[in-house]
Every structure is written in structure tokens, then in C-alpha cells.
Design an enzyme around this catalytic site. Structure first.
Site, short mmCIF file in Angstrom:
data_model
loop_
_atom_site.label_atom_id
_atom_site.label_comp_id
_atom_site.label_asym_id
_atom_site.label_seq_id
_atom_site.Cartn_x
_atom_site.Cartn_y
_atom_site.Cartn_z
NE ARG A 79 5.83 -12.60 -14.26
CZ ARG A 79 4.66 -12.44 -14.87
NH1 ARG A 79 4.27 -13.30 -15.80
NH2 ARG A 79 3.88 -11.44 -14.60
CD GLU A 83 1.01 -15.21 -21.28
OE1 GLU A 83 1.37 -14.40 -20.42
OE2 GLU A 83 0.01 -15.97 -21.14
NE ARG A 111 -4.37 -12.70 -18.20
CZ ARG A 111 -3.17 -12.34 -17.74
NH1 ARG A 111 -2.14 -12.32 -18.56
NH2 ARG A 111 -3.00 -12.00 -16.50
CG HIS A 138 -2.31 -0.37 0.86
ND1 HIS A 138 -3.27 -0.64 1.79
CD2 HIS A 138 -2.89 -0.52 -0.34
CE1 HIS A 138 -4.39 -0.94 1.18
NE2 HIS A 138 -4.19 -0.89 -0.12
CG ASP A 189 4.10 -15.60 -17.96
OD1 ASP A 189 4.80 -15.98 -17.01
OD2 ASP A 189 2.90 -15.28 -17.84
CB CYS A 220 -0.36 -6.78 -22.76
SG CYS A 220 -0.62 -8.55 -22.84
C1 PEP Z 1 2.79 -11.37 -19.47
O1 PEP Z 1 3.09 -12.51 -19.12
O2 PEP Z 1 3.57 -10.61 -20.07
C2 PEP Z 1 1.47 -10.81 -19.14
C3 PEP Z 1 1.08 -9.67 -19.63
O3 PEP Z 1 0.71 -11.53 -18.29
P1 PEP Z 1 0.94 -11.57 -16.72
O4 PEP Z 1 2.01 -10.58 -16.37
O5 PEP Z 1 -0.37 -11.25 -16.10
O6 PEP Z 1 1.37 -12.99 -16.52
MG MG Z 2 1.53 -13.89 -18.46
#
Ligand code: PEP
Ligand code: MG
Length: 767
Positions: A642, A608, A509, A366, A632, A679
Site C-alpha cells: 500500500r 484485514e 484498537r 505539516h 490492509d 474502517c
Molecule cells: C486498514 O488496514 O484498513 C486499517 C484501517 O488499518 P490501518 O490503516 O491502520 O492499517
Molecule cells: Mg490495517
């Protein structure tokens, strides 16, 4: 030997204090190896010196008193070489340096082994004997194994301040110039100032159990405390009403809800009625809640445990009447704490608060969320920060790179001051950009969408000029529940987004759980979650969950002029896409029977995993669009988790393999005349935006906070230049080379100063 090692490490962990752990270590080391002397030296945080922290066989009075400089003696030689030094006659070694207080004149054989954590030498273990004979191979191997095992425990002691406490008498004036502490970016920006270390006023640790007779009295005390905290929070909301957007103020409203009788307060009162005193009841309830949150796998929900604790401590402060602690805040305060809380943040006027550094927490805390909303630079998770020694040391908070410079040199300081003035200029320019299109000087029109998860993010995204939603992480509303949301509950949430964005595209999604995202009520518990049951694999195995969600999406869009698009996460085979499409079609036919206004959505696949990259053309034929999830994709191509800080340095979208994969996907989409977006976080960075635009991505979808910066870059870089940069980058061999090259290009194009994230990491080399 294994048994002995286990005993040493468990003795170390079980000792009541850190200095006793170290002393026990010295004793155990000497016994196991049958040496005459054993010593432990640790690096003093913020210093280049080694402190003599434990010993058997020499002058124990020197423990905690003697330090050795980085060029002094064999200890520094071990650290410099970062490998064991095994000598039969230490005194004849050119680096031997006699420290008379320690009294090691009589000893010849010397074995020194570095303690290394994340490539950094944090200490040295030493064994010595009178006999002029090297320690044998197995003794050396033993000490190396022991050192490797203890490294993370000692690093933890550094982080919690235990090592600093051993060196408390070393004054902070001696703090090494330009010492850098690393964390993660919490809120971007740069701040210069002086630390104010805040500790919680109250603590649950010392609250004893106490039975009571007068229940009503305890209930009364508790109720008064709750009212007092409520009044404080309302005061905070009022104070911040002008500086915080409505949706951020909702964080404090959430605190008020937690105080409702149906929530925390109710639980505490029930505990009191069971015969416990107010403080004990509060401790029990808060700790139970915190434990529940701590055990959650989802990082966002885990951070909510910190909120509950914060609220509990506010109440406790009133119960203990210790809430009136007054702290002096200087003009340029950098607020520092082990686990900073939002209530700590509200103690200081925003005019004096320049930056925030928290040893715990992440971007999801937060405090980080609030810092972003208030525009205060913040660095979270700076686990190595020596809280005690840092007091009075000037600091620079670099919220872009997630690091803190302690005692900066004048050169570092002037670079950051220059950056600050550039930032001010840039902020004004960004403000003017909102209404302008993201178009390059040579006419390439990009599309910038947002990634979203909470309804509260809608207004901010639209205000910042989002042209659509490129990724609605639907698992986020699922996480806030204690069971799967019903079709109608989902429909309402989706409807809010569609109504707000109509006629702009809204890409939803399908539920993406598993991996690092889990639902409290649907534990997955795979051994290797990233390679396990996640994304589309879960929902295809549970068509009932898929169908409810798909119907809710379709119904939410019915009767609107909205542009609903459905996206499938974690696809690794064509079959998955075909099955998912069939389910969406079934949902569509079902909804159509009830509501003729429903429309067929576009369907897309997220790229991904490497398998999807190699089949991108085939997948593109099957669907309406491709969207790369570069977060991903990078983790799977590089085999780098990650979320694992130990391998975080290896994670880079600029790795040639990742860049090639990204380009392949764009090429495949173009060959099939399919539109392609991205994205992952990369899309929201200036370098990413340039290279992705050059590769032919049509859509960049990002966190709303990055929209203006990326738009600014697009409006200042020609597509032809971006293509030239991409061609060169694709010929480079490492991520570092790519980064250096792009940094130089940005600076050359006049963007270096104005894109501080890049100027910072390229131009400001750490010592
Ligand atoms: C990604 O994997 O780049 C993605 C946009 O999905 P998330 O970060 O929600 O796994
Ligand atoms: Mg992802």
C-alpha cells in the site's frame, strides 16, 4: 560485462555534475561497445522534445543546443515504439531525419534504446557505426540493461531539476499544453493560478566549520535569533487565530516548544559552549535531529524531520540576517517548492494563496495538514515537477486526484472552472448537513464513525457530526513517546476520548505495530515486514504490553457511561482471537478487583487478511463485531504494497477480488447476526460508501474530513439503487470497468458534479 556495467553506473553516480555524468556515460558506452559514435537524448520536462545532451564522436558543440520534436527522426521512432531499434543502414530508414548541426551523415549502423521510467520514455541512448552492419545481439542486450539501470537515476535528475537545467535556454512559453504532473493528494480542492517558486532563504550546505574564542558573543547571537523566531511564530499564531481551529494552531505551539532550552535550543547552546560558532552549532544539531527522524520507519514521524529543518532554517535566516527577502505574490498564487515548509506558507496572505504544490512530502507533512485546515488545495510529492521551467506557466492544482496541470488547454480550464463553481455550491450544502442523520431517501439508516489517532482530532470529529469512533489507532500516541507509555499515561489519553464521546461508541484498537508502522524504541526490522511480526502477533508475544494496554482502556472507561469496544488488528487465526479474549478477560478481572464500576467491553476482530475473510463466519461467532480494515485487506488480496508508488496503480478496492471479499465478510456477519463495520479509506469515499451500504455494512468509519461528503451521498442515493449498482459492479471484470461504471452512475444520479473526486477522474481525461 557485469563489471563494466557497474563501472559505468558508478562513474555516472560519482561525476560532480549531471552534465558530466552524461558525458561520461557517452564515453563509456562508446568504449565498451567499440562504436564510433554514442549519444544521449533526454526528454525536456514539460516539452515533447528530445534534447541532445551528450555525445562522443559527433559535433560536441551541438550538445545542449539541438532538440528533436516528437515526430522527428529515429530518436522519436525509438520513443514511439518504446523498444530498441537496431538498423544496418539508418539513412535508408523512412524515419531518418538529418540534423546538419550534429553531423551524423557518415554513419550507417544505428542502435537506439529507450530509457523508460514507470512506462514513460524519458530518453534514448544511441550507438552508431560507419560499417553497414547491425549491432549484434549482445551489444543490444548490453545497452538495454544499461538503460534500465540508469532509468531511475535519470528520472531522479528530472525530478531535482537537473534535466531542466540542461535546457534552461528553452523558454517556458514553449511549455507543452496540458502537461500533467502526478503526486499525492495533500488537501482536497481545485485551484487555478500562477506559480511562485519558493526556495529556503538560508541553506545549511554552505556553512563552514569555524572555531570561536568569544563563546558569550555566539550565545548572545543565538539567543537573539531564537527570540526573533519565537516572536515570528507568535505573530503567525495571532494572524491565523481566526482562520485555523485551535488544534491546528497547536502545530505552531509545537514549534515554540521545540525552541525551549530543554529541546533544540539547549542542544545548540551546548554545542556553542563546546567552542563552535552559532551557525555551525545550529547546523550540527539540526542535521543530527533530521537524520534521526529520516531513519524512522513510521511515515508520520519521518515527516517531523521536515519540521525540525524548517525551524532550523528560520533560525539560520536570522543568524545570517537574510530573513528579509521579499517575494511578490500575485493574486492567484500557487506556492511551489522542493520541500515547502509551514513558515513559507505563512509568508503569503491567505487571500492570495490558491494552491500548494510540493515536490517532497506526503499527506503527513505539516504543510499538508495546515493546507487541509486552511482549506487550500495541495498536491504533495510531485517529484517530476521541473521547478525552473514551470515559472510563469499557468497551473491547475487538483488536490482530489493529486495532480498538477501545467499550461492547461482552454477545455481543461473550463472544466475545472465549472468544477470550482459546483464546489462552492456543494460546500454550502455540506454545512447544512452536520445535524442531519445519514439516511437514504428510502429509509436505510447508516452509521458514520471516525478514524482517529490524535487527541487534537476529537473536537473536529464531533463538530463534523461523528456518531462514534470506529477506529482509534492507539499506536499513534505510542509513536510520540521515546518508550512504551505507562498504564496511567495510556489511561489518561483513552479517558479523554471516552469522556468526549460518551455515550457514543469508542472502538479502540489494540496496538498495531509492525508492517509500515514502527516505534522508534521498539525496532522490528523484519525482512518482509508486511508478512512478518505485526499487529496482534506482536502483542500476543508480549502479553505484558497487551495487558497494560487493556487495563488502561478498561480503567479509562470505568465510572463513565461510555461504550468502550476493543478491536484486534491483523488477525489470521481463530486461536489469536481466543488468546486475546482471554487476556482482555484477565485484565477485566484485575481491574474489577480495584474498581467495581468497570464494565466488560465488546470485542471485535479486524478483517484485514484473506485468511480472515475465509473464516469470517467462524470469527463472527467468537466476537461481538467484525470490522474490515480495507487498506490492509486490499494490499494482501492484490499483493500490492500500500505504500509503494511503483505499484500504486494496481492498488484498487474496486478490483473484483477485493469487492467479492468485502461482500463475503458482510454476508458472514449477517449470517451470524453480528454487526459489521469497515474502517479503511474505502469507507470514506462516495463510491465505497454506496457499494458497502449495498453489501450490508452497518458502520462506515472514516477520516473526519470525509464525513459530510459521505453523508451527502447517502442522503441522495436510494438503497435500492445502491443494490442495483452493486449487482452490476460484481459482474464486471476489472477495477477500471467498475470505476467507469460507478462514475457514470454518480453523474447520472446528479452527483457527478458535486462529487468532484469522481467527476475529476472520470470526466477529465488526461492527454
Ligand atoms: C486498514 O488496514 O484498513 C486499517 C484501517 O488499518 P490501518 O490503516 O491502520 O492499517
Ligand atoms: Mg490495517
Amino acid at each position: 560485462m557485469l563489471t563494466k556495467l557497474r563501472k559505468i553506473t558508478s562513474d555516472f553516480a560519482d561525476a560532480p555534475t549531471f552534465s558530466r555524468s552524461l558525458q561520461g556515460l557517452a564515453k563509456n558506452m562508446r568504449e565498451v561497445v567499440e562504436a564510433e559514435v554514442s549519444s544521449v537524448y533526454l526528454v525536456v520536462p514539460g516539452q515533447r522534445n528530445f534534447l541532445f545532451v551528450a555525445n562522443e564522436g559527433l559535433n560536441r558543440n551541438a550538445v545542449g543546443e539541438v532538440t528533436l520534436g516528437r515526430n522527428e527522426g529515429l530518436i522519436s521512432f525509438v520513443a514511439e515504439r518504446a523498444e530498441p531499434i537496431n538498423l544496418d543502414n539508418a539513412r535508408s530508414h523512412p524515419r531518418f531525419h538529418l540534423v546538419p548541426e550534429i553531423g551524423e551523415e557518415l554513419f550507417n549502423a544505428f542502435l537506439g534504446v529507450p530509457v523508460i521510467h514507470h512506462r514513460r520514455v524519458i530518453g534514448v541512448l544511441v550507438l552508431q557505426r560507419k560499417q553497414k552492419k547491425r549491432f549484434d545481439e549482445s551489444e543490444e542486450a548490453f545497452l538495454v540493461t544499461l538503460s534500465a539501470q540508469l532509468a531511475s537515476v535519470i528520472a531522479h535528475a528530472e525530478a531535482t531539476g537537473d534535466v531542466a537545467k540542461l535546457a534552461e535556454h528553452i523558454s517556458s512559453q514553449e511549455f507543452l499544453e496540458d502537461t500533467v504532473f502526478f503526486g499525492v493528494p495533500g488537501s482536497s480542492g481545485v485551484a487555478l493560478g500562477y506559480p511562485v517558486v519558493l526556495e529556503p532563504v538560508a541553506s545549511f550546505d554552505a556553512i563552514p566549520e569555524r572555531a570561536i574564542k568569544n563563546i558569550n558573543r555566539e550565545v548572545g547571537i543565538m539567543t537573539t535569533a531564537v527570540e526573533a523566531v519565537r516572536a515570528d511564530i507568535r505573530g503567525t499564531i495571532k494572524n491565523l487565530a481566526n482562520s485555523l481551529p485551535q488544534e491546528e494552531l497547536a502545530l505552531f505551539e509545537a514549534y515554540l516548544h521545540m525552541l525551549d532550552d530543554g529541546a533544540l535550543t539547549g542542544d545548540v547552546l551546548a554545542e556553542i559552549k563546546d567552542g563552535h560558532w552559532a551557525q555551525g552549532a545550529l547546523k550540527t544539531v539540526i542535521q543530527a535531529h533530521v537524520k534521526r527522524f529520516d531513519s524512522m520507519e513510521d511515515p508520520y514521524l519521518r515527516e517531523r524531520g521536515a519540521d525540525v529543518k524548517d525551524l532550523g532554517l528560520r533560525l539560520l535566516a536570522y543568524l545570517q540576517d537574510g530573513h528579509s527577502d521579499v517575494v511578490e505574490f500575485p493574486e492567484h498564487t500557487i506556492l511551489i517548492g522542493n520541500e515547502l515548509t509551514t513558515s513559507m506558507l505563512t509568508k503569503i496572505s491567505s487571500q492570495r494563496l490558491r494552491g500548494i504544490v510540493s515536490m517532497q512530502g506526503s499527506q503527513n507533512s505539516h504543510v499538508a495538514i495546515l493546507a487541509r485546515a486552511l482549506g487550500i488545495p495541495a498536491v504533495m510529492g510531485v517529484v517530476d515537477l521541473p521547478l525552473i521551467q514551470i515559472q510563469n506557466v499557468p497551473l491547475i492544482v487538483d488536490g482530489y486526484a493529486g495532480k498538477v496541470h501545467a499550461n492547461p488547454s482552454s477545455a481543461t480550464e473550463s472544466r475545472y472552472l465549472a468544477l470550482l463553481s459546483e464546489e462552492k455550491r456543494f460546500a454550502n450544502e455540506l454545512e447544512d448537513l452536520k445535524a442531519l442523520p445519514p439516511i437514504t431517501p428510502d429509509g436505510c439508516r447508516m452509521t458514520l464513525w471516525v478514524n482517529i489517532g490524535l487527541t487534537t482530532e476529537i473536537t473536529g470529529s464531533l463538530d463534523r457530526g461523528a456518531e462514534g469512533i470506529g477506529l482509534f489507532r492507539t499506536e499513534v500516541p505510542f509513536m510520540a513517546q521515546d518508550r512504551f507509555p505507562s498504564e496511567e499515561e495510556q489511561r489518561k489519553i483513552y479517558r479523554e476520548h471516552l469522556e468526549a464521546f460518551t455515550p457514543r461508541p469508542v472502538t479502540m484498537r489494540m496496538l498495531d505495530i509492525g508492517g509500515d508502522k514502527s516505534l522508534p524504541y521498539f525496532p522490528i526490522g523484519d525482512q518482509n515486514p508486511s508478512l512478518g511480526w505485526r499487529g496482534i502477533r506482536v502483542t500476543l508475544d508480549h502479553p505484558e504490553i497487551f495487558m497494560v494496554q487493556a487495563r488502561a482502556m478498561l480503567k479509562a472507561n470505568a465510572g463513565l457511561d461510555g461504550d468502550l469496544r476493543i478491536m484486534l488488528p491483523m488477525v489470521s487465526t481463530l486461536l489469536e482471537v481466543q488468546e486475546a479474549k482471554a487476556l482482555v478477560e484477565r485484565a477485566y478481572q484485575e481491574v474489577l478487583e480495584e474498581d467495581p464500576t468497570v464494565r466488560r467491553p465488546l470485542i471485535g476482530v479486524m478483517i484485514e487478511v484473506p485468511a480472515a475473510v475465509y473464516q469470517a463466519r467462524l470469527l463472527a461467532k467468537e466476537v461481538d463485531f467484525l470490522a474490515v480494515g480495507s487498506n490492509d485487506l486490499t494490499q494482501y488480496i492484490l499483493a500490492v504494497d500500500r505504500n509503494n508508488p511503483r505499484v500504486a496503480e494496481l492498488y484498487s478496492e474496486l478490483h473484483p477480488a477485493v469487492l467479492r471479499a468485502l461482500r463475503e465478510v458482510a454476508k458472514a456477519a449477517h449470517a451470524e447476526d453480528t454487526y459489521v463495520g469497515i474502517c479503511g479509506e474505502f469507507a470514506g469515499t462516495p463510491v465505497g460508501a454506496i457499494l458497502l451500504m449495498a453489501m450490508g455494512y452497518h458502520v462506515l468509519s472514516m477520516n473526519a474530513m470525509n464525513l459530510s461528503r459521505v453523508k451527502w451521498v447517502i442522503r441522495n442515493i436510494r438503497l435500492s439503487d445502491a443494490r442495483r449498482m452493486l449487482a452490476k459492479v460484481l459482474r464486471l471484470e476489472t477495477a477500471q470497468q467498475a470505476k467507469e461504471f460507478m462514475d457514470k452512475e454518480l453523474v447520472g444520479a446528479g452527483l457527478g458534479g458535486i462529487v468532484p473526486r469522481y467527476q475529476d477522474t472520470s470526466m477529465m481525461t488526461d492527454p
